[in-house]
Design a protein around this motif. Structure first.
Motif, PDB file in Angstrom:
ATOM      1  N   GLN A  22      -0.754  -1.300   6.771  1.00  0.00           N
ATOM      2  CA  GLN A  22      -2.255  -1.072   7.088  1.00  0.00           C
ATOM      3  C   GLN A  22      -2.269   0.639   6.782  1.00  0.00           C
ATOM      4  OE1 GLN A  22      -2.614  -1.671  11.311  1.00  0.00           O
ATOM      5  NE2 GLN A  22      -2.452  -4.032  11.149  1.00  0.00           N
ATOM      6  N   SER A  23      -3.285   0.748   6.218  1.00  0.00           N
ATOM      7  CA  SER A  23      -3.594   2.230   6.101  1.00  0.00           C
ATOM      8  C   SER A  23      -4.222   2.912   7.066  1.00  0.00           C
ATOM      9  CB  SER A  23      -4.455   2.246   4.846  1.00  0.00           C
ATOM     10  OG  SER A  23      -5.926   1.582   5.096  1.00  0.00           O
ATOM     11  N   ARG A  24      -3.901   4.113   7.213  1.00  0.00           N
ATOM     12  CA  ARG A  24      -4.365   5.003   8.325  1.00  0.00           C
ATOM     13  C   ARG A  24      -5.753   5.668   7.745  1.00  0.00           C
ATOM     14  NH1 ARG A  24      -0.599   9.538   9.405  1.00  0.00           N
ATOM     15  NH2 ARG A  24      -2.331  10.720  10.071  1.00  0.00           N
ATOM     16  N   VAL A  25      -6.765   5.631   8.778  1.00  0.00           N
ATOM     17  CA  VAL A  25      -7.792   6.258   8.281  1.00  0.00           C
ATOM     18  C   VAL A  25      -7.982   7.562   8.933  1.00  0.00           C
ATOM     19  CG1 VAL A  25     -10.481   6.182   8.806  1.00  0.00           C
ATOM     20  CG2 VAL A  25      -9.146   4.063   8.527  1.00  0.00           C
ATOM     21  N   ARG A  26      -8.108   8.376   7.809  1.00  0.00           N
ATOM     22  CA  ARG A  26      -8.241  10.105   8.213  1.00  0.00           C
ATOM     23  C   ARG A  26      -9.595  10.633   7.861  1.00  0.00           C
ATOM     24  NH1 ARG A  26      -3.896  13.205   5.520  1.00  0.00           N
ATOM     25  NH2 ARG A  26      -4.206  14.722   6.981  1.00  0.00           N
ATOM     26  N   SER A  27      -9.988  11.421   8.947  1.00  0.00           N
ATOM     27  CA  SER A  27     -11.347  12.022   8.773  1.00  0.00           C
ATOM     28  C   SER A  27     -11.294  13.084   7.667  1.00  0.00           C
ATOM     29  CB  SER A  27     -11.644  12.817  10.069  1.00  0.00           C
ATOM     30  OG  SER A  27     -10.832  13.885  10.261  1.00  0.00           O
ATOM     31  N   ARG A  52      -8.292  15.395   6.152  1.00  0.00           N
ATOM     32  CA  ARG A  52      -7.941  15.491   4.807  1.00  0.00           C
ATOM     33  C   ARG A  52      -7.958  16.757   4.289  1.00  0.00           C
ATOM     34  NH1 ARG A  52     -11.527  11.122   2.245  1.00  0.00           N
ATOM     35  NH2 ARG A  52     -12.389  11.237   4.219  1.00  0.00           N
ATOM     36  N   SER A  69       3.956  -0.313   7.332  1.00  0.00           N
ATOM     37  CA  SER A  69       3.668  -1.526   7.948  1.00  0.00           C
ATOM     38  C   SER A  69       2.350  -2.554   7.233  1.00  0.00           C
ATOM     39  CB  SER A  69       3.035  -1.253   9.551  1.00  0.00           C
ATOM     40  OG  SER A  69       1.881  -0.364   9.263  1.00  0.00           O
ATOM     41  N   ARG A  76       0.866  -1.070  -0.086  1.00  0.00           N
ATOM     42  CA  ARG A  76       0.071   0.049   0.011  1.00  0.00           C
ATOM     43  C   ARG A  76       1.022   1.411  -0.097  1.00  0.00           C
ATOM     44  NH1 ARG A  76      -5.340  -1.075   3.008  1.00  0.00           N
ATOM     45  NH2 ARG A  76      -5.370  -3.453   2.951  1.00  0.00           N
ATOM     46  N   SER A 135       2.270   3.539   3.425  1.00  0.00           N
ATOM     47  CA  SER A 135       2.242   2.769   4.552  1.00  0.00           C
ATOM     48  C   SER A 135       3.401   1.691   4.538  1.00  0.00           C
ATOM     49  CB  SER A 135       0.980   2.117   4.898  1.00  0.00           C
ATOM     50  OG  SER A 135       0.823   1.288   5.912  1.00  0.00           O
TER      51      SER A 135
END
Length: 113
Positions: A14-19, A23, A12, A7, A10
């Protein structure tokens, strides 16, 4: 052998979820503005970018009013921005005065002794 896809952005996996607020790099909550627009029933349909744009406009107006009020408070020797300073700034600025023409800025502050 299967191809592994990493990805972007990232390390690790895992994707980071951003509000949406993060954003858009805003302070004012996009989700809150969207909820108010939907509950207000201003239209039958609401575009995805409408609450983002409105949150940005509200944040920009608030920043401008507070900037001018801070300058006015400092020039008049005050340490706090009070409602009367905000009222003076809004009424003395030509564009803000036209925008807030029918708005009443309360002089009574609840819980302020």
């Amino acid at each position: 052998m299967p191809v592994r896809r990493s990805r972007r952005g990232s390390s690790s996996g895992q994707s980071r979820v951003r509000s949406r607020t993060a954003r858009a790099e805003l302070t004012f909550s996009v989700s809150h503005v969207e909820r108010l627009l939907r509950e207000g029933r201003y239209s039958q349909r609401l575009g995805a970018s409408a609450p983002i744009f409105l949150a940005a406009v509200i944040q920009s107006l608030t920043a401008k009013v507070l900037e001018l009020a801070g300058i006015e408070a400092r020039n008049s020797g005050r340490r706090l921005i009070t409602p009367d300073v905000v009222d003076m700034v809004v009424h003395n600025h030509p564009l803000l005065s036209a925008f807030f023409q029918s708005t009443i800025i309360s002089q009574a502050v609840p819980g302020w002794n």
